[in-house]
Write an enzyme that holds these catalytic residues in place. Structure first.
Site, mmCIF file in Angstrom:
data_model
loop_
_atom_site.group_PDB
_atom_site.id
_atom_site.type_symbol
_atom_site.label_atom_id
_atom_site.label_comp_id
_atom_site.label_asym_id
_atom_site.label_seq_id
_atom_site.Cartn_x
_atom_site.Cartn_y
_atom_site.Cartn_z
ATOM 1 N N HIS A 1 -10.770 15.117 7.743
ATOM 2 C CA HIS A 1 -9.223 15.047 7.483
ATOM 3 C C HIS A 1 -8.619 14.479 8.960
ATOM 4 O O HIS A 1 -8.359 14.923 9.666
ATOM 5 C CB HIS A 1 -8.892 16.485 7.191
ATOM 6 C CG HIS A 1 -7.601 16.845 7.014
ATOM 7 N ND1 HIS A 1 -7.133 17.698 5.818
ATOM 8 C CD2 HIS A 1 -6.541 16.379 7.385
ATOM 9 C CE1 HIS A 1 -6.095 17.764 6.019
ATOM 10 N NE2 HIS A 1 -5.306 16.611 6.721
ATOM 11 N N HIS B 1 -5.443 11.930 9.725
ATOM 12 C CA HIS B 1 -4.370 10.835 9.223
ATOM 13 C C HIS B 1 -4.268 9.801 10.270
ATOM 14 O O HIS B 1 -3.895 10.314 11.430
ATOM 15 C CB HIS B 1 -2.877 11.692 9.568
ATOM 16 C CG HIS B 1 -2.794 12.645 8.096
ATOM 17 N ND1 HIS B 1 -2.724 12.469 7.022
ATOM 18 C CD2 HIS B 1 -3.457 14.159 8.266
ATOM 19 C CE1 HIS B 1 -2.709 13.737 6.171
ATOM 20 N NE2 HIS B 1 -3.208 14.855 6.943
ATOM 21 N N HIS C 1 6.011 6.157 13.026
ATOM 22 C CA HIS C 1 6.042 4.850 12.178
ATOM 23 C C HIS C 1 6.641 4.018 12.736
ATOM 24 O O HIS C 1 6.780 2.539 12.294
ATOM 25 C CB HIS C 1 6.411 5.699 10.711
ATOM 26 C CG HIS C 1 5.451 6.482 9.843
ATOM 27 N ND1 HIS C 1 5.744 7.306 8.959
ATOM 28 C CD2 HIS C 1 4.229 6.216 10.016
ATOM 29 C CE1 HIS C 1 4.610 7.843 8.645
ATOM 30 N NE2 HIS C 1 3.567 7.375 9.273
ATOM 31 N N SER D 1 -4.520 7.399 5.327
ATOM 32 C CA SER D 1 -3.225 6.889 5.452
ATOM 33 C C SER D 1 -2.281 6.486 4.381
ATOM 34 O O SER D 1 -2.762 6.050 3.333
ATOM 35 C CB SER D 1 -3.330 5.721 6.504
ATOM 36 O OG SER D 1 -1.921 5.358 7.193
ATOM 37 N N THR D 2 -1.071 6.533 4.684
ATOM 38 C CA THR D 2 -0.241 6.235 3.485
ATOM 39 C C THR D 2 0.413 4.916 3.378
ATOM 40 O O THR D 2 0.937 4.451 4.649
ATOM 41 C CB THR D 2 1.327 7.379 3.752
ATOM 42 O OG1 THR D 2 0.896 8.552 4.141
ATOM 43 C CG2 THR D 2 1.976 7.469 2.325
ATOM 44 N N ARG E 1 2.611 1.565 3.722
ATOM 45 C CA ARG E 1 3.768 1.450 3.755
ATOM 46 C C ARG E 1 4.377 0.202 3.675
ATOM 47 O O ARG E 1 3.453 -0.820 4.113
ATOM 48 C CB ARG E 1 4.361 1.913 5.222
ATOM 49 C CG ARG E 1 4.834 3.497 5.367
ATOM 50 C CD ARG E 1 5.259 3.728 6.579
ATOM 51 N NE ARG E 1 4.073 3.760 7.501
ATOM 52 C CZ ARG E 1 4.091 3.141 8.855
ATOM 53 N NH1 ARG E 1 5.350 2.634 9.379
ATOM 54 N NH2 ARG E 1 3.301 3.203 9.546
ATOM 55 N N HIS F 1 -3.860 18.311 0.143
ATOM 56 C CA HIS F 1 -3.380 19.597 1.020
ATOM 57 C C HIS F 1 -2.683 20.443 -0.186
ATOM 58 O O HIS F 1 -1.829 20.128 -0.806
ATOM 59 C CB HIS F 1 -2.139 18.801 1.819
ATOM 60 C CG HIS F 1 -2.590 18.168 3.179
ATOM 61 N ND1 HIS F 1 -3.087 17.056 2.806
ATOM 62 C CD2 HIS F 1 -2.397 18.179 4.485
ATOM 63 C CE1 HIS F 1 -3.439 16.254 4.050
ATOM 64 N NE2 HIS F 1 -2.888 17.210 4.861
ATOM 65 N N GLU G 1 -0.438 24.835 2.182
ATOM 66 C CA GLU G 1 -0.243 24.653 3.502
ATOM 67 C C GLU G 1 0.757 25.567 4.321
ATOM 68 O O GLU G 1 1.173 26.069 5.188
ATOM 69 C CB GLU G 1 0.009 22.947 3.972
ATOM 70 C CG GLU G 1 0.077 22.662 5.388
ATOM 71 C CD GLU G 1 0.194 21.352 5.616
ATOM 72 O OE1 GLU G 1 0.357 20.475 4.472
ATOM 73 O OE2 GLU G 1 0.675 21.010 6.679
HETATM 74 P P1 IMP Z 1 -0.094 8.111 7.977
HETATM 75 O O1 IMP Z 1 -0.240 8.551 6.658
HETATM 76 O O2 IMP Z 1 -1.299 7.289 8.642
HETATM 77 O O3 IMP Z 1 0.997 7.336 8.228
HETATM 78 O O4 IMP Z 1 -0.139 9.525 8.881
HETATM 79 C C1 IMP Z 1 1.054 10.385 8.868
HETATM 80 C C2 IMP Z 1 1.304 11.081 7.552
HETATM 81 O O5 IMP Z 1 0.151 11.960 7.280
HETATM 82 C C3 IMP Z 1 2.584 11.886 7.684
HETATM 83 O O6 IMP Z 1 3.868 11.073 7.553
HETATM 84 C C4 IMP Z 1 2.196 12.768 6.619
HETATM 85 O O7 IMP Z 1 2.601 12.289 5.410
HETATM 86 C C5 IMP Z 1 0.802 13.024 6.743
HETATM 87 N N1 IMP Z 1 0.500 14.214 7.500
HETATM 88 C C6 IMP Z 1 -0.012 14.312 8.717
HETATM 89 N N2 IMP Z 1 -0.358 15.531 9.029
HETATM 90 C C7 IMP Z 1 0.028 16.324 8.078
HETATM 91 C C8 IMP Z 1 0.027 17.690 7.834
HETATM 92 O O8 IMP Z 1 -0.520 18.688 8.356
HETATM 93 N N3 IMP Z 1 0.477 18.118 6.427
HETATM 94 C C9 IMP Z 1 0.787 17.225 5.340
HETATM 95 N N4 IMP Z 1 0.999 15.937 5.482
HETATM 96 C C10 IMP Z 1 0.466 15.648 7.099
HETATM 97 ZN ZN ZN Z 2 -3.468 16.844 7.032
#
Ligand code: IMP
Ligand code: ZN
Length: 346
Positions: free
Chosen positions: A16, A18, A66, A98-99, A101, A200, A203
């Site tokens: 887990h 991100h 970001h 990762s999301t 973008r 998730h 939470e």
């Molecule tokens: P990315 O998806 O690589 O840009 O990582 C950051 C993103 O992960 C954030 O914008 C959230 O959408 C998600 N994220 C990171 N930590 C958490 C968490 O503890 N709960 C829910 N979403 C998280």
């Molecule tokens: Zn998370």
């Protein structure tokens, strides 16, 4: 052996993490130098020792990161750095999420975003970094059903074309925004097409109905699950569903304490599930933002809950069973653990 040294030498599985939450101080430094006009300081991208933030403030931190990571070059650098840092911490198998973008200013598209993460994984492989890395494409719950569906479609394409690197979907984002019912069909479609699901869930408090609904899919793993059990305002019904489906929980101690969804380490729900003998995996969530690493998380669990080195070894070894990669990879990892196992635990 001293505990911290034991934790560092321990072979570990990270399930887990991100990507943009995992960016280290050193990499942030490089990004700030690339984009001085943004006037971003380190205090805006990480939560230091002893500091805590509301969950809302944590999500502001991601917005700042970001801004710093908005081009293919940035993503490639961030992903290679993060992978190498996990490897240096003794992580042998990593599932990054990762999301995707799009950024009109840099020409970044969601497809290129995923391709760039894949390129970074392949680059680390070429450099023989001692870590097996897979990728989960993340859905930010804020963006609603249509984006979720598009994300799943993209992930399905990469499931078929990435040579086993893209293997699943993550559902994340600010848990106080949106509702899981709008994402259910996208998640179900992902599952039907062979993508693994890590969601998730619970939470924050008061998500009973959403959690109940999403547990019916059922997901392959749960992120956090802080408020699932009755003592935290969840219910025995939710716990029963998790137990009956034997769904592993990804637990991130420092993230929950610094994000203030858990009062203190001793009250972390690790204890509840671990004592029950339910599958749990210690993870970092966002090692950059929460200023931690996986060795520190294992040490924190061990000192807080009185785990022996042997129990810690077992915990890291059992995590292999909960990875999303196929059985052949599990077998390779198990062999690696056997090779590295200290004599006294054999
Ligand atoms: P990315 O998806 O690589 O840009 O990582 C950051 C993103 O992960 C954030 O914008 C959230 O959408 C998600 N994220 C990171 N930590 C958490 C968490 O503890 N709960 C829910 N979403 C998280
Ligand atoms: Zn998370």
């Amino acid at each position: 052996m001293r505990p911290m040294r034991f934790m560092r030498e321990l072979p570990k599985v990270e399930l887990h993490a991100h990507l943009n939450g995992s960016v280290s101080f050193q990499t942030i430094e490089k990004l700030i130098r690339r984009k001085p006009q943004l006037n971003i300081e380190h205090s805006m991208t990480a939560i230091g020792k002893g500091q805590r933030r509301t969950l809302d403030e944590c999500f502001q931190v991601f917005k700042v990161i970001h801004q710093l990571v908005d081009s293919e070059e940035d993503i490639f650098m961030v992903a290679t750095d993060v992978i190498k840092e996990f490897a240096a911490d003794g992580v042998k198998y990593l599932e990054l999420r990762s999301t995707p973008r799009e950024e009109t200013t840099t020409g970044l598209t969601k497809r290129r975003y995923i391709e760039t993460v894949i390129k970074a994984i392949q680059q680390c492989k070429r450099e023989r970094v001692d870590i097996d890395v897979r990728f989960l494409v993340a859905i930010d719950r804020r963006n609603g059903s249509q984006v979720a569906m598009e994300t799943v479609q993209l992930a399905e394409e990469f499931l078929l074309s990435s040579d086993g690197l893209v293997i699943g979907i993550d559902l994340s984002g600010d848990p106080t925004v949106g509702h899981g019912r709008d994402l259910l069909s996208a998640l179900q479609k992902a599952k039907d097409s062979g993508l693994k699901l890590s969601l998730h869930l619970s939470e924050v408090p008061s998500q009973h109905d959403e959690t109940d609904l999403l547990l019916n899919i059922p997901p392959d793993r749960i992120g956090h699950g802080t408020f699932l059990h009755p003592e935290m305002g969840g219910s025995q019904g939710l716990v029963d569903k998790v137990v009956q489906n034997n769904i592993p929980l990804e637990l991130c101690l420092t993230s929950n304490v610094k994000g203030q969804t858990v009062q203190c380490y001793a009250e972390h729900h690790f204890k509840y599930w671990y004592q029950m003998g339910h599958p749990v995996v210690i993870c970092t969530d966002d090692k950059g933002v929460f200023a931690t690493d996986l060795s520190q998380e294992y040490k924190m669990a061990a000192t807080t809950f009185g785990l022996s080195h042997e129990a810690v070894w077992k915990l890291s070894q059992q995590a292999i069973d909960y990875i999303f990669a196929p059985d052949s990879v599990k077998e390779q990892l198990k062999q690696k653990w056997r090779d590295l196992q200290p004599q006294e635990f054999k």
